[in-house]
Design an enzyme around this catalytic site. Structure first.
Site, short mmCIF file in Angstrom:
data_model
loop_
_atom_site.label_atom_id
_atom_site.label_comp_id
_atom_site.label_asym_id
_atom_site.label_seq_id
_atom_site.Cartn_x
_atom_site.Cartn_y
_atom_site.Cartn_z
N ALA A 174 0.86 -1.18 0.00
CA ALA A 174 0.00 0.00 0.00
C ALA A 174 0.89 1.23 0.00
O ALA A 174 1.73 1.39 0.89
CB ALA A 174 -0.90 0.00 1.22
N VAL A 175 0.75 2.09 -1.01
CA VAL A 175 1.62 3.25 -1.15
C VAL A 175 0.79 4.52 -1.32
O VAL A 175 -0.36 4.47 -1.78
CB VAL A 175 2.57 3.09 -2.37
CG1 VAL A 175 3.55 1.94 -2.13
CG2 VAL A 175 1.78 2.84 -3.65
N GLY A 229 37.22 7.10 12.91
CA GLY A 229 38.24 6.91 13.94
C GLY A 229 38.30 8.02 14.97
O GLY A 229 39.29 8.14 15.69
N LYS A 260 0.90 5.72 19.61
CA LYS A 260 0.99 4.28 19.38
C LYS A 260 0.21 3.50 20.44
O LYS A 260 -0.47 2.51 20.14
CB LYS A 260 2.45 3.85 19.37
CG LYS A 260 3.23 4.25 18.13
CD LYS A 260 2.84 3.40 16.94
CE LYS A 260 3.82 3.56 15.79
NZ LYS A 260 3.54 2.65 14.66
N TYR A 320 4.71 10.64 20.15
CA TYR A 320 4.82 9.46 19.30
C TYR A 320 4.37 8.21 20.05
O TYR A 320 3.52 7.44 19.57
CB TYR A 320 6.26 9.32 18.82
CG TYR A 320 6.58 8.01 18.15
CD1 TYR A 320 6.02 7.68 16.92
CD2 TYR A 320 7.48 7.11 18.72
CE1 TYR A 320 6.33 6.49 16.29
CE2 TYR A 320 7.79 5.92 18.11
CZ TYR A 320 7.22 5.61 16.90
OH TYR A 320 7.53 4.41 16.28
#
Length: 308
Positions: free
Chosen positions: A30-31, A184, A139, A135
């Protein structure tokens, strides 16, 4: 089996669609707009009024990944309203239509942040939820609504609460840490003695696959992780080993790091590096017989290789 996958073009969704298709499932991504994925269904904007009828046709299961993800330094005037619109209202609208369309199972990807922001003891499914930010609250509200829909309609709901997910294609803080280790640069994190749970992408999609089909997954909430909580210094050392490089860690006292975070307005970022957030994933392993197929070392090796 025919599975509708939302969030199909995202970090987890892309890997999940590939895995399910490899396992012989018919996958319907689903897009929001055309993306070129096989069998995709364009559903437009995701909100409480999205029409999922065409996308749900013939589907046995829905895996709902799409979400408004956690936004650092959110400047929205009412962030909770925005999170609720996508993460709560969209989810419940999809679940109701899925039940009406005859879908058997609805797998919802939530977040470990529903349990809380971290503590010294492991999180478990039996914890009283303690979401703190917008957020996580959105949920948690979606989870509660799904259980009501399950009760009203018989839809089989399965909820997964993952911690940080990493793997090929990972971005944000995890990728930044990888790049820092790769260069590094010395990191003042050698004195930290915390425990953090992580979840490799390959392990996550394997757990989702199992929750799609296992009869004992129905009606359950699972915490899922790699099963190898690590300290921040040990994670950096493991990253360095995957790169074939030495780790450069300075043992700066944690109190000094926290003071610096407060002075620089980065208290939350420092807390994520110094604090513990780990899960007890025993319930998923015992109830469904799941074992993570990839170790932390294997997951990091794949992640590092993809980031080159």
């Amino acid at each position: 089996m025919k599975a509708l996958v939302t969030g199909a073009t995202g970090f987890v969704g892309t890997a999940l669609c590939a895995r399910l298709a490899a396992n012989g499932l018919e996958v319907v991504p689903a897009v929001r707009g055309k993306s070129g994925l096989p069998h995709e269904r364009v559903v437009g904007n995701l909100d409480a009024s999205t029409d999922w009828a065409a996308a749900l046709t013939g589907c046995n299961v829905v895996i709902h990944l799409a979400a408004r993800v956690h936004v650092m330094d959110d400047t929205a005037q009412d962030p909770l309203a925005l999170y609720r619109a996508t993460n709560t209202e969209t989810t419940l609208n999809l679940a109701r239509q899925a039940a009406q369309a005859g879908v058997k199972r609805f797998v919802f990807i939530s977040t470990i942040k529903v349990n809380g922001e971290g503590r010294d003891a492991p999180y478990r499914e039996t914890d009283i939820p303690a979401p703190e930010d917008a957020y996580a609250i959105s949920k948690w509200e979606a989870e509660q609504g799904l259980w009501q829909i399950a009760q009203d309609t018989g839809l089989e709901v399965v909820i997964l609460r993952p911690p940080l997910v990493y793997g090929p294609g990972v971005k944000a803080n995890f990728l930044r840490l990888l790049r820092t280790v790769e260069r590094g640069w010395p990191l003042p994190l050698g004195a930290i003695r915390n425990r953090r749970s992580l979840l490799y992408l390959g392990n996550f999609v394997d757990a989702i696959r199992l929750c799609i089909e296992h009869p004992d997954a129905a009606g359950q909430t699972f915490l899922v992780d790699d099963g190898q909580p690590v300290s921040t210094p040990d994670l950096i050392r493991a990253m360095a080993r995957a790169m074939g490089r030495p780790a450069h860690l300075l043992a700066v006292p944690v109190g000094m790091l926290e003071l610096a975070g407060t002075l620089l307005g980065k208290r939350a970022a420092v807390a994520r590096l110094t604090g513990s957030l780990f899960v007890d994933g025993l319930f998923l392993r015992t109830r469904l017989g799941w074992t993570p197929p990839y170790s932390l070392e294997a997951g990091l090796a794949a992640t590092v290789a993809s980031a080159k």
